[in-house]
Write a protein that holds these residues in place. Structure first.
Motif, mmCIF file in Angstrom:
data_model
loop_
_atom_site.group_PDB
_atom_site.id
_atom_site.type_symbol
_atom_site.label_atom_id
_atom_site.label_comp_id
_atom_site.label_asym_id
_atom_site.label_seq_id
_atom_site.Cartn_x
_atom_site.Cartn_y
_atom_site.Cartn_z
ATOM 1 N N PRO A 50 26.382 16.728 31.279
ATOM 2 C CA PRO A 50 27.377 15.717 30.921
ATOM 3 C C PRO A 50 26.930 14.335 31.357
ATOM 4 O O PRO A 50 26.058 14.186 32.213
ATOM 5 C CB PRO A 50 28.632 16.172 31.679
ATOM 6 N N GLN A 51 27.518 13.317 30.787
ATOM 7 C CA GLN A 51 27.150 11.942 31.106
ATOM 8 C C GLN A 51 27.222 11.681 32.614
ATOM 9 O O GLN A 51 28.171 12.068 33.281
ATOM 10 C CB GLN A 51 28.071 10.967 30.371
ATOM 11 N N PHE A 52 26.146 11.030 33.117
ATOM 12 C CA PHE A 52 26.026 10.643 34.527
ATOM 13 C C PHE A 52 25.813 11.830 35.468
ATOM 14 O O PHE A 52 25.863 11.684 36.676
ATOM 15 C CB PHE A 52 27.246 9.837 35.014
ATOM 16 N N HIS A 53 25.563 13.020 34.927
ATOM 17 C CA HIS A 53 25.367 14.186 35.784
ATOM 18 C C HIS A 53 24.066 14.892 35.425
ATOM 19 O O HIS A 53 23.618 14.857 34.277
ATOM 20 C CB HIS A 53 26.531 15.172 35.658
ATOM 21 N N SER A 54 23.464 15.546 36.418
ATOM 22 C CA SER A 54 22.326 16.418 36.190
ATOM 23 C C SER A 54 22.830 17.856 36.167
ATOM 24 O O SER A 54 23.637 18.250 37.002
ATOM 25 C CB SER A 54 21.277 16.254 37.295
ATOM 26 N N ALA A 55 22.345 18.612 35.209
ATOM 27 C CA ALA A 55 22.672 20.030 35.149
ATOM 28 C C ALA A 55 21.412 20.817 35.502
ATOM 29 O O ALA A 55 20.287 20.375 35.247
ATOM 30 C CB ALA A 55 23.182 20.407 33.757
ATOM 31 N N TRP A 56 21.627 21.973 36.085
ATOM 32 C CA TRP A 56 20.514 22.808 36.526
ATOM 33 C C TRP A 56 20.706 24.226 36.008
ATOM 34 O O TRP A 56 21.806 24.780 36.096
ATOM 35 C CB TRP A 56 20.440 22.818 38.059
ATOM 36 N N GLU A 57 19.643 24.802 35.459
ATOM 37 C CA GLU A 57 19.710 26.190 35.009
ATOM 38 C C GLU A 57 18.714 27.031 35.796
ATOM 39 O O GLU A 57 17.638 26.542 36.172
ATOM 40 C CB GLU A 57 19.426 26.299 33.511
ATOM 41 N N PRO A 58 19.068 28.287 36.090
ATOM 42 C CA PRO A 58 18.200 29.103 36.939
ATOM 43 C C PRO A 58 16.977 29.616 36.180
ATOM 44 O O PRO A 58 17.045 29.934 34.993
ATOM 45 C CB PRO A 58 19.113 30.260 37.346
ATOM 46 N N GLU A 74 5.409 19.876 41.049
ATOM 47 C CA GLU A 74 6.744 19.321 40.969
ATOM 48 C C GLU A 74 7.596 19.909 42.086
ATOM 49 O O GLU A 74 7.363 21.034 42.549
ATOM 50 C CB GLU A 74 7.408 19.646 39.625
ATOM 51 N N SER A 75 8.605 19.139 42.494
ATOM 52 C CA SER A 75 9.610 19.681 43.410
ATOM 53 C C SER A 75 10.534 20.608 42.622
ATOM 54 O O SER A 75 10.955 20.266 41.518
ATOM 55 C CB SER A 75 10.424 18.556 44.060
ATOM 56 N N LEU A 76 10.828 21.760 43.194
ATOM 57 C CA LEU A 76 11.656 22.757 42.522
ATOM 58 C C LEU A 76 12.910 23.011 43.351
ATOM 59 O O LEU A 76 12.824 23.405 44.519
ATOM 60 C CB LEU A 76 10.868 24.059 42.337
ATOM 61 N N VAL A 77 14.049 22.760 42.753
ATOM 62 C CA VAL A 77 15.329 22.948 43.444
ATOM 63 C C VAL A 77 15.572 24.438 43.648
ATOM 64 O O VAL A 77 15.461 25.235 42.702
ATOM 65 C CB VAL A 77 16.467 22.308 42.638
ATOM 66 N N THR A 78 15.913 24.817 44.868
ATOM 67 C CA THR A 78 16.144 26.226 45.183
ATOM 68 C C THR A 78 17.584 26.527 45.600
ATOM 69 O O THR A 78 17.949 27.685 45.750
ATOM 70 C CB THR A 78 15.200 26.680 46.315
ATOM 71 N N GLN A 79 18.385 25.472 45.791
ATOM 72 C CA GLN A 79 19.783 25.665 46.163
ATOM 73 C C GLN A 79 20.575 24.445 45.714
ATOM 74 O O GLN A 79 20.078 23.319 45.794
ATOM 75 C CB GLN A 79 19.906 25.830 47.686
ATOM 76 N N VAL A 80 21.792 24.667 45.210
ATOM 77 C CA VAL A 80 22.681 23.566 44.869
ATOM 78 C C VAL A 80 24.023 23.788 45.566
ATOM 79 O O VAL A 80 24.384 24.920 45.903
ATOM 80 C CB VAL A 80 22.891 23.427 43.344
ATOM 81 N N ALA A 81 24.719 22.684 45.813
ATOM 82 C CA ALA A 81 26.072 22.726 46.381
ATOM 83 C C ALA A 81 26.139 23.419 47.733
ATOM 84 O O ALA A 81 27.198 23.918 48.127
ATOM 85 C CB ALA A 81 27.046 23.388 45.398
ATOM 86 N N PRO A 97 21.740 19.141 44.152
ATOM 87 C CA PRO A 97 20.775 19.962 44.891
ATOM 88 C C PRO A 97 20.926 19.774 46.399
ATOM 89 O O PRO A 97 21.209 18.672 46.877
ATOM 90 C CB PRO A 97 19.418 19.427 44.420
ATOM 91 N N THR A 98 20.717 20.872 47.150
ATOM 92 C CA THR A 98 20.806 20.797 48.613
ATOM 93 C C THR A 98 19.585 21.389 49.306
ATOM 94 O O THR A 98 19.463 21.274 50.526
ATOM 95 C CB THR A 98 22.078 21.504 49.112
#
Length: 373
Positions: A50-58, A74-81, A97-98
């Motif tokens: 959505p606008q102004f947001h990043s979405a992440w898919e596993p 590349e940096s790879l996100v492994t945990q969100v929220a 991402p956290t």
């Protein structure tokens, strides 16, 4: 050569070519540590949201492009929220991402910049997936590496991955900002999270002439790698190294929620010679951050124009700056005129010739931290 071995070698070759992997001992360590072993729980890939947001898919281990992704630089996100990992969901999620696996070239660049020698004891703040911890162990031996992770779940996953490779450093679950006094003194300390100020504990637990490598930043989102030398008098100082290095802030250093915004139509308005360019340039924003360290930034569309807003939650002070008819206007309220501080600091930096961040020095004493050019 297997697909995994070929991808691993290609990554190492790229890091040698780009200069992040510079010496033979670290090249041997990089060869010995396969990155995919620390990503068996999967990772998140950025997708349109959505606008102004990043979405992440596993992306799960076993997916067709999982292994290729493990060996991208590349940096790879492994945990969100704070709690959600790839195996928890199916489909995109729009949360922040956290935790992540940092891009390997930056990991190796930092380890090279740490200037370790055989036999050195190293304190690592931020175990993360355990990849950088494994590299340190491959270079120095398990007994010389202590690593601290704040998040118990992340720490447990790293411990499992390291154990699977037969690597057993001292692993501590706790607040890395406090260091680990039981293993002190250390010859080197390295942080794989960002900090607003270098903690006194790191200085106290590093032996004189030892080095601390940490990314110093703030709530306006600009940061830089600093290499500090610890002195006999218990202080530490050293330069910023350049390169626009960015890490997630240590969780105790993350900003508070903005909450309900102040009335941005209130306050005192005037013209200003310092416009939003002071917030849009990486180096300039670092300078501004020094002037208003407790301010957070947001951008809003109001009354047909874009406003850049600074808010200090602790004091209630705020400032909003925008362009109108070819001139910059600022409106501010609360006990501390934030934009006045921005103008003063930004003006001094410009008057000094806008020095690069590599010309800045960080100094840490028992009384706190200062940064100057």
């Amino acid at each position: 050569m297997t697909d995994q071995a070929q991808l691993h070698q290609q990554l190492i070759d790229r890091m040698v070519i780009d200069g992040s992997l510079r010496t033979e001992p670290w090249r041997r360590a990089a060869v010995a540590v396969p990155r995919h072993e620390f990503l068996r729980g999967g990772y998140f890939r950025r997708v349109a949201g959505p606008q102004f947001h990043s979405a992440w898919e596993p992306v799960q281990a076993g997916d067709p492009d999982w292994l290729d992704g493990c060996y991208t630089d590349e940096s790879l996100v492994t945990q969100v929220a704070g709690t959600i990992v790839p195996e928890d969901i199916r489909g995109p999620i729009t949360r922040e991402p956290t935790s992540s696996s940092t891009l390997p070239s930056l990991v190796l660049r930092m380890l090279e910049d740490l200037q370790v020698e055989d036999g050195h004891k190293v304190l690592e703040i931020g175990t993360g997936t355990g990849y950088s911890t494994a590299l340190l162990c491959a270079r120095l031996g398990d007994d010389n590496v202590t690593s601290i992770e704040y998040d118990p779940w992340v720490a447990a996953r790293a411990r499992t991955a390291l154990g699977h490779l037969g690597t057993y450093p001292t692993l501590v679950t706790g607040d890395g900002l406090l260091g680990h006094d039981a293993g002190a003194p250390y010859d080197r300390a390295i942080a794989t999270c960002g900090v607003r100020t270098v903690p006194a504990a790191w200085v106290e637990q590093t032996r004189p002439s030892g080095l601390i490598l940490a990314t110093v930043g703030g709530w306006l989102g600009s940061s830089e790698l600093a290499r500090l030398t610890v002195h006999e008098d218990g202080t530490a100082s050293g330069p910023l190294l350049g390169g626009a290095v960015s890490f997630m802030l240590a969780r105790p250093h993350t900003p508070p929620p903005l909450g309900l915004l102040p009335d941005l139509d209130d306050g005192t308005e005037r013209e200003t010679a310092t416009g939003a360019e002071a917030l849009d340039n990486w180096t300039a924003r670092f300078v501004v951050q020094l002037a208003v360290p407790d301010a957070q930034r947001l951008t809003m569309q109001r009354d047909g124009h874009t406003e850049d807003v600074l808010v200090d939650v602790s004091t209630g002070s705020w400032a909003t700056v925008y362009s109108d008819g070819g001139r910059w206007l600022v409106r501010q309220g609360g006990p501390d005129p934030l934009w006045d501080a921005v103008e003063e600091q930004f003006g001094r930096w410009c008057a000094a010739g806008a020095p690069a961040l590599e010309e800045f020095t960080v100094t840490v004493t028992p009384d706190g931290q200062t940064i100057h050019w």
